[in-house]
Design a protein around this motif. Structure first.
Motif, PDB file in Angstrom:
ATOM      1  N   LEU A 172       0.407  -3.932 -11.261  1.00 54.45           N
ATOM      2  CA  LEU A 172       0.269  -5.058 -10.325  1.00 54.45           C
ATOM      3  C   LEU A 172      -0.178  -6.312 -11.058  1.00 54.45           C
ATOM      4  O   LEU A 172       0.218  -7.422 -10.730  1.00 54.45           O
ATOM      5  CB  LEU A 172      -0.733  -4.715  -9.219  1.00 54.45           C
ATOM      6  CG  LEU A 172      -0.157  -3.949  -8.034  1.00 54.45           C
ATOM      7  CD1 LEU A 172      -1.265  -3.450  -7.124  1.00 54.45           C
ATOM      8  CD2 LEU A 172       0.805  -4.822  -7.238  1.00 54.45           C
ATOM      9  N   ARG A 173      -1.027  -6.122 -12.066  1.00 56.90           N
ATOM     10  CA  ARG A 173      -1.445  -7.249 -12.888  1.00 56.90           C
ATOM     11  C   ARG A 173      -0.233  -7.918 -13.550  1.00 56.90           C
ATOM     12  O   ARG A 173      -0.211  -9.101 -13.772  1.00 56.90           O
ATOM     13  CB  ARG A 173      -2.376  -6.743 -14.000  1.00 56.90           C
ATOM     14  CG  ARG A 173      -3.815  -7.110 -13.767  1.00 56.90           C
ATOM     15  CD  ARG A 173      -4.741  -6.319 -14.632  1.00 56.90           C
ATOM     16  NE  ARG A 173      -5.756  -5.734 -13.768  1.00 56.90           N
ATOM     17  CZ  ARG A 173      -6.654  -4.867 -14.143  1.00 56.90           C
ATOM     18  NH1 ARG A 173      -6.687  -4.434 -15.370  1.00 56.90           N
ATOM     19  NH2 ARG A 173      -7.553  -4.408 -13.299  1.00 56.90           N
ATOM     20  N   GLY A 184      -5.177  -9.464 -11.015  1.00 52.26           N
ATOM     21  CA  GLY A 184      -4.599  -8.785  -9.866  1.00 52.26           C
ATOM     22  C   GLY A 184      -3.878  -9.763  -8.958  1.00 52.26           C
ATOM     23  O   GLY A 184      -3.823 -10.959  -9.243  1.00 52.26           O
ATOM     24  N   VAL A 185      -3.309  -9.238  -7.893  1.00 50.43           N
ATOM     25  CA  VAL A 185      -2.614 -10.079  -6.917  1.00 50.43           C
ATOM     26  C   VAL A 185      -3.273  -9.896  -5.564  1.00 50.43           C
ATOM     27  O   VAL A 185      -3.447  -8.773  -5.099  1.00 50.43           O
ATOM     28  CB  VAL A 185      -1.113  -9.680  -6.790  1.00 50.43           C
ATOM     29  CG1 VAL A 185      -0.383 -10.662  -5.901  1.00 50.43           C
ATOM     30  CG2 VAL A 185      -0.463  -9.591  -8.140  1.00 50.43           C
ATOM     31  N   ARG A 205       0.839  -1.211   0.000  1.00 49.00           N
ATOM     32  CA  ARG A 205       0.000   0.000   0.000  1.00 49.00           C
ATOM     33  C   ARG A 205       0.873   1.260   0.000  1.00 49.00           C
ATOM     34  O   ARG A 205       0.585   2.226  -0.692  1.00 49.00           O
ATOM     35  CB  ARG A 205      -0.933   0.009   1.207  1.00 49.00           C
ATOM     36  CG  ARG A 205      -2.248  -0.711   0.955  1.00 49.00           C
ATOM     37  CD  ARG A 205      -3.308  -0.284   1.945  1.00 49.00           C
ATOM     38  NE  ARG A 205      -2.941  -0.538   3.318  1.00 49.00           N
ATOM     39  CZ  ARG A 205      -3.008  -1.727   3.908  1.00 49.00           C
ATOM     40  NH1 ARG A 205      -3.436  -2.766   3.241  1.00 49.00           N
ATOM     41  NH2 ARG A 205      -2.664  -1.876   5.168  1.00 49.00           N
ATOM     42  N   SER A 263      -3.028  -0.668 -10.555  1.00 51.01           N
ATOM     43  CA  SER A 263      -3.618  -1.976 -10.889  1.00 51.01           C
ATOM     44  C   SER A 263      -3.002  -2.594 -12.135  1.00 51.01           C
ATOM     45  O   SER A 263      -2.775  -3.787 -12.172  1.00 51.01           O
ATOM     46  CB  SER A 263      -5.134  -1.919 -11.020  1.00 51.01           C
ATOM     47  OG  SER A 263      -5.639  -0.644 -11.063  1.00 51.01           O
ATOM     48  N   GLU A 264      -2.718  -1.747 -13.141  1.00 55.22           N
ATOM     49  CA  GLU A 264      -2.171  -2.292 -14.398  1.00 55.22           C
ATOM     50  C   GLU A 264      -0.823  -2.968 -14.149  1.00 55.22           C
ATOM     51  O   GLU A 264      -0.599  -4.095 -14.591  1.00 55.22           O
ATOM     52  CB  GLU A 264      -1.974  -1.168 -15.427  1.00 55.22           C
ATOM     53  CG  GLU A 264      -3.260  -0.596 -15.979  1.00 55.22           C
ATOM     54  CD  GLU A 264      -4.096  -1.638 -16.722  1.00 55.22           C
ATOM     55  OE1 GLU A 264      -3.506  -2.430 -17.467  1.00 55.22           O
ATOM     56  OE2 GLU A 264      -5.326  -1.663 -16.529  1.00 55.22           O
ATOM     57  N   GLY A 288      -0.603   4.560  -1.066  1.00 50.89           N
ATOM     58  CA  GLY A 288      -1.932   4.418  -0.458  1.00 50.89           C
ATOM     59  C   GLY A 288      -3.039   4.309  -1.489  1.00 50.89           C
ATOM     60  O   GLY A 288      -4.207   4.467  -1.152  1.00 50.89           O
ATOM     61  N   SER A 289      -2.690   4.052  -2.748  1.00 50.39           N
ATOM     62  CA  SER A 289      -3.687   4.035  -3.823  1.00 50.39           C
ATOM     63  C   SER A 289      -3.453   2.832  -4.724  1.00 50.39           C
ATOM     64  O   SER A 289      -2.926   2.972  -5.826  1.00 50.39           O
ATOM     65  CB  SER A 289      -3.593   5.315  -4.645  1.00 50.39           C
ATOM     66  OG  SER A 289      -3.480   6.432  -3.806  1.00 50.39           O
ATOM     67  N   VAL A 290      -3.845   1.662  -4.240  1.00 50.43           N
ATOM     68  CA  VAL A 290      -3.580   0.422  -4.987  1.00 50.43           C
ATOM     69  C   VAL A 290      -4.177   0.486  -6.397  1.00 50.43           C
ATOM     70  O   VAL A 290      -3.565   0.040  -7.365  1.00 50.43           O
ATOM     71  CB  VAL A 290      -4.133  -0.788  -4.201  1.00 50.43           C
ATOM     72  CG1 VAL A 290      -4.069  -2.068  -5.025  1.00 50.43           C
ATOM     73  CG2 VAL A 290      -3.348  -0.972  -2.907  1.00 50.43           C
ATOM     74  N   TYR A 291      -5.380   1.117  -6.496  1.00 55.63           N
ATOM     75  CA  TYR A 291      -6.068   1.194  -7.798  1.00 55.63           C
ATOM     76  C   TYR A 291      -5.219   1.909  -8.854  1.00 55.63           C
ATOM     77  O   TYR A 291      -5.311   1.612 -10.037  1.00 55.63           O
ATOM     78  CB  TYR A 291      -7.418   1.911  -7.650  1.00 55.63           C
ATOM     79  CG  TYR A 291      -7.267   3.313  -7.142  1.00 55.63           C
ATOM     80  CD1 TYR A 291      -6.981   4.353  -7.983  1.00 55.63           C
ATOM     81  CD2 TYR A 291      -7.352   3.585  -5.775  1.00 55.63           C
ATOM     82  CE1 TYR A 291      -6.780   5.642  -7.502  1.00 55.63           C
ATOM     83  CE2 TYR A 291      -7.159   4.854  -5.288  1.00 55.63           C
ATOM     84  CZ  TYR A 291      -6.873   5.874  -6.159  1.00 55.63           C
ATOM     85  OH  TYR A 291      -6.660   7.132  -5.688  1.00 55.63           O
ATOM     86  N   ALA A 292      -4.377   2.846  -8.405  1.00 58.18           N
ATOM     87  CA  ALA A 292      -3.563   3.609  -9.361  1.00 58.18           C
ATOM     88  C   ALA A 292      -2.469   2.737  -9.975  1.00 58.18           C
ATOM     89  O   ALA A 292      -1.857   3.109 -10.969  1.00 58.18           O
ATOM     90  CB  ALA A 292      -2.950   4.823  -8.670  1.00 58.18           C
TER      91      ALA A 292
END
Lengths: 162, 317
Positions: free
Chosen positions: B92-93, B120-121, B78, B89-90, B83-87
């Motif tokens: 992390l995939r 995702g993970v 995180r 996501s690409e 603090g912004s996992v969504y940012a």
């Protein structure tokens, strides 16, 4: 007689002051409620459209009441949403329901992938919107109640005094 | 390492340590005191949920006497994601997070799949924090070879993972884009590893950050009119197609690929396609010799093709 007249004036002044204070207090509560709702919607839009990190999102949001209560400045210092809520808690006058919603939102913010995060923001925005709508509906009644209470109280004191 | 690069590296290491839990930081500091020139020798920090963490110093794995929990790893992820996992996501995939300053964090864990495709993970089990180095001179051999070819033919740098391809490419980008004969170098930095702060200072490279390689190469040639394109880790067919299109524009490509020998390189079909198409005039293999020193092996297109054709002729004969 002079003393009694002075007492009456003081009581009327105090009543007026309390009426105005509570009216301001209510207005600020409404503004805070609206501010948090707008913030959640803003976060949702920024994540959905630009996937900006939260730090950058917080810098692109402005709301007078949230600035005044110290919440936004704390966020911009780099603290997370939950910590900023806690730090500004003494100046945040939301209902227990709204506070609970915001704490839960803070716990989920930034921890999931985009689609989940957008869905999460949508859910909390919906809940906060309902709470805000309820507050708006209750506002005239509550204002009337406060006014009546203070005026009645003041009149009773004046009668006793006179 | 130069003074400037040392400062950048030190700042990067401190920002990584700021993300680590206190017990891990203390252990790293303890090891750092035991190893002279620790910062220059450190190339990786690896943490595992419920298992020992480790450092890679001079290519050797040094276990740390500290175990982190899955929650602590999730917290580190995180923080690496601001603090912004969504940012992230690409990326992390694809199993990594770019931390900035050329630092890449590899993420291993349980895959979240949709219709068999990883999206995702979840439950992070390991983090591999690769620490970049700007080693001035690391790209000298490769730059000499490239210049000897008149800067007209492409060059492929290859090595086994973790040996130093990216370090060599970064130094090549710096050398080619600076000085009196500076060239317009477009750096396609898909994973945020090439554009360490070292590249940013005093050189004239244009960096396309975060673009997929194929799109980055296409955009660079279309909009930046580069004289050289530098790109890390090519290997897929999509990359190969873009590189072929680039070749037709007359822009030489300097790229890297995973392989420990030229035979291993040619065994990869997309690379073989590029070699057969004459995209690369030379191939520079990197190896770590005694004392952790870089050693290089240079092959030219003709010799590679001749060697590759040898077994075929034998088989045919």
């Amino acid at each position: 007689m002079l003393l009694k007249s002075f007492g009456v004036i003081v009581l009327l002044g105090m009543t007026l002051y309390l009426c105005i204070s509570f009216s301001v207090f209510e207005r600020r509560r409404m503004a805070q409620s609206e501010g948090f709702l707008l913030l959640v919607r803003h976060i949702k839009a920024q994540i959905a459209c630009f996937r900006l990190p939260l730090g950058e999102i917080f810098h692109t949001f402005a709301h007078a009441e949230l600035e005044r209560c110290g919440f936004l400045p704390t966020l911009r210092e780099g603290r997370d949403f939950a910590a900023a809520l806690q730090a500004a808690a003494p100046a945040i006058w939301l209902s227990a329901e709204e506070s609970g919603l915001l704490r839960a939102f803070a716990g989920e913010l930034g921890r999931s992938y985009r689609e989940e995060q957008v869905a999460c923001c949508e859910y909390y925005a919906g809940e906060l919107e309902q709470a805000y709508a309820q507050r708006r509906r209750d506002h005239p009644t509550r204002a009337k109640l406060y006014r009546s209470l203070f005026v009645t109280g003041a009149l009773m004191l004046i009668i006793i005094l006179v | 390492m130069g003074q400037e690069a040392r400062e950048v590296f030190s700042a990067l290491l401190h920002s990584i340590l700021a993300v680590c839990p206190t017990k891990l930081c203390s252990e790293i500091r303890r090891v750092a005191e035991a190893y002279p020139r620790f910062e220059a020798r450190l190339s990786e920090l690896r943490v595992r949920a419920g298992r020992l963490a480790s450092l890679t110093l001079d290519g050797r794995n040094v276990p740390l006497q500290v175990c982190l929990s899955a929650e602590e790893l999730a917290g580190m992820v995180r923080t690496f994601c601001q603090g912004s996992v969504y940012a992230y996501s690409e990326s992390l995939r694809e199993g990594y997070i770019s931390f900035g300053g050329g630092c890449r964090v590899g993420v291993a864990g349980r895959a979240i799949t949709e219709d068999g495709v990883p999206v995702g993970v979840g439950e992070v089990t390991s983090l591999s924090i690769r620490i970049p180095h700007h080693v001035p001179g690391a790209g000298n051999t490769a730059v000499s070879v490239f210049r000897a070819m008149g800067c007209r033919h492409g060059l492929l740098v290859y090595s086994a993972p973790g040996v130093g391809k990216t370090t060599v490419l970064r130094d090549m980008a710096v050398q080619l884009s600076s000085g009196a004969s500076a060239r317009r170098v477009a750096v396609i930095d898909s994973r945020g590893e090439l554009d360490g702060d070292c590249i940013g200072r005093g050189c004239l490279a244009d960096v396309l950050l975060g673009y997929p390689k194929a799109e980055g190469i296409e955009i660079a040639t279309r909009t930046l009119s580069p004289e050289v394109v530098v790109c890390d880790e090519i290997g897929g067919y999509e990359d190969a197609e873009s590189v072929l299109a680039l070749q037709h524009c007359g822009v030489p490509l300097i790229a890297s690929a995973h392989a420990d020998t030229t035979a291993g390189l040619l065994a990869r079909s997309p690379i073989r396609l590029l070699v057969d198409s004459g995209v690369f005039g030379a191939f520079v293999g990197i190896f770590r010799g005694a004392g952790n020193r870089y050693t290089y092996r240079v092959d030219y297109h003709e010799s590679i093709i001749a060697a590759a054709d040898q077994p075929r002729l034998s088989a045919g004969g």
